[in-house]
Scaffold this motif. Sequence first.
Motif: not given
Length: 110
Positions: A43-49, A57-65, A85-87
Amino acid sequence: MLSNANPVHPQGPDDKIFKNRSITFHGGDHEAVLTLSYPEPDEIVDWTHDGAVNVNDQFKPPLSINFNFTGHFWQGVFGQVGLDVDLLRNKPGAPDWNSLADLVVTLREK
Protein backbone atom coordinates in the motif's frame (compact mmCIF):
# COMPACT_ATOMS: atom_id res chain seq x y z
CA MET A 1 15.25 -19.57 28.54
CA LEU A 2 11.65 -19.91 27.40
CA SER A 3 10.22 -17.77 24.64
CA ASN A 4 6.72 -17.43 23.25
CA ALA A 5 8.03 -16.39 19.84
CA ASN A 6 7.21 -18.82 17.06
CA PRO A 7 10.31 -20.13 15.24
CA VAL A 8 8.69 -19.54 11.84
CA HIS A 9 10.21 -16.52 10.14
CA PRO A 10 7.93 -13.85 8.68
CA GLN A 11 7.21 -13.90 4.98
CA GLY A 12 7.63 -10.31 3.98
CA PRO A 13 8.76 -8.27 1.00
CA ASP A 14 11.99 -10.25 0.47
CA ASP A 15 11.11 -11.35 -3.06
CA LYS A 16 9.72 -8.02 -4.26
CA ILE A 17 11.39 -5.68 -6.73
CA PHE A 18 13.13 -2.71 -5.10
CA LYS A 19 12.01 0.80 -5.99
CA ASN A 20 14.28 3.84 -5.84
CA ARG A 21 12.64 7.14 -5.05
CA SER A 22 13.72 10.70 -4.27
CA ILE A 23 11.64 13.48 -2.76
CA THR A 24 12.87 17.06 -2.93
CA PHE A 25 11.81 19.43 -0.14
CA HIS A 26 11.87 23.14 -1.11
CA GLY A 27 11.68 25.93 1.45
CA GLY A 28 12.96 29.49 1.10
CA ASP A 29 16.55 29.40 -0.10
CA HIS A 30 17.08 25.83 1.09
CA GLU A 31 16.51 22.47 -0.51
CA ALA A 32 16.87 18.93 0.82
CA VAL A 33 16.59 15.64 -1.02
CA LEU A 34 15.44 12.42 0.67
CA THR A 35 16.36 9.28 -1.28
CA LEU A 36 14.66 5.96 -0.46
CA SER A 37 15.10 2.42 -1.69
CA TYR A 38 12.40 -0.04 -0.65
CA PRO A 39 10.66 -3.22 -1.83
CA GLU A 40 7.43 -2.81 -3.76
CA PRO A 41 4.89 -1.92 -1.04
CA ASP A 42 1.45 -3.46 -0.53
CA GLU A 43 0.00 0.00 0.00
CA ILE A 44 1.31 3.46 -0.85
CA VAL A 45 -0.17 6.91 -0.23
CA ASP A 46 1.81 9.52 -2.14
CA TRP A 47 0.96 13.22 -1.80
CA THR A 48 4.10 14.57 -3.44
CA HIS A 49 3.78 16.51 -6.68
CA ASP A 50 6.36 15.38 -9.25
CA GLY A 51 8.60 14.18 -6.42
CA ALA A 52 8.74 17.60 -4.75
CA VAL A 53 7.25 19.20 -1.65
CA ASN A 54 7.12 22.93 -0.89
CA VAL A 55 7.48 23.06 2.89
CA ASN A 56 5.81 26.49 3.07
CA ASP A 57 2.55 25.30 1.51
CA GLN A 58 -0.27 23.46 3.23
CA PHE A 59 0.30 19.80 2.58
CA LYS A 60 -0.68 16.33 3.58
CA PRO A 61 2.03 13.93 4.78
CA PRO A 62 4.20 13.48 1.66
CA LEU A 63 4.52 9.69 1.64
CA SER A 64 3.29 6.60 3.48
CA ILE A 65 4.26 3.06 2.47
CA ASN A 66 3.13 -0.15 4.14
CA PHE A 67 4.16 -3.79 3.90
CA ASN A 68 1.92 -6.68 4.95
CA PHE A 69 3.46 -9.83 6.37
CA THR A 70 1.82 -13.18 5.72
CA GLY A 71 3.70 -15.18 8.35
CA HIS A 72 4.39 -14.79 12.03
CA PHE A 73 5.46 -11.26 12.74
CA TRP A 74 6.22 -10.47 16.39
CA GLN A 75 5.30 -13.00 19.05
CA GLY A 76 3.14 -14.84 16.55
CA VAL A 77 0.96 -11.85 15.65
CA PHE A 78 0.37 -11.08 11.98
CA GLY A 79 1.16 -7.50 11.17
CA GLN A 80 2.22 -4.65 8.98
CA VAL A 81 5.35 -2.55 8.83
CA GLY A 82 5.21 0.97 7.47
CA LEU A 83 7.35 3.96 6.68
CA ASP A 84 5.84 7.43 6.94
CA VAL A 85 7.57 10.53 5.62
CA ASP A 86 6.21 13.65 7.27
CA LEU A 87 7.40 17.17 8.03
CA LEU A 88 8.07 18.71 11.43
CA ARG A 89 7.82 22.49 11.39
CA ASN A 90 9.77 24.68 13.77
CA LYS A 91 7.42 26.63 16.04
CA PRO A 92 7.25 30.39 15.33
CA GLY A 93 9.65 32.25 17.62
CA ALA A 94 11.64 29.11 18.45
CA PRO A 95 15.39 29.09 17.79
CA ASP A 96 16.43 28.03 14.30
CA TRP A 97 17.75 24.54 13.65
CA ASN A 98 21.28 25.44 12.62
CA SER A 99 22.80 22.07 13.39
CA LEU A 100 21.89 18.44 13.83
CA ALA A 101 22.17 18.93 17.61
CA ASP A 102 19.48 21.65 17.48
CA LEU A 103 17.14 19.33 15.60
CA VAL A 104 17.81 16.42 17.97
CA VAL A 105 16.84 18.60 20.95
CA THR A 106 13.51 19.45 19.27
CA LEU A 107 12.81 15.82 18.35
CA ARG A 108 13.47 14.67 21.91
CA GLU A 109 11.04 17.27 23.26
CA LYS A 110 8.29 16.08 20.91
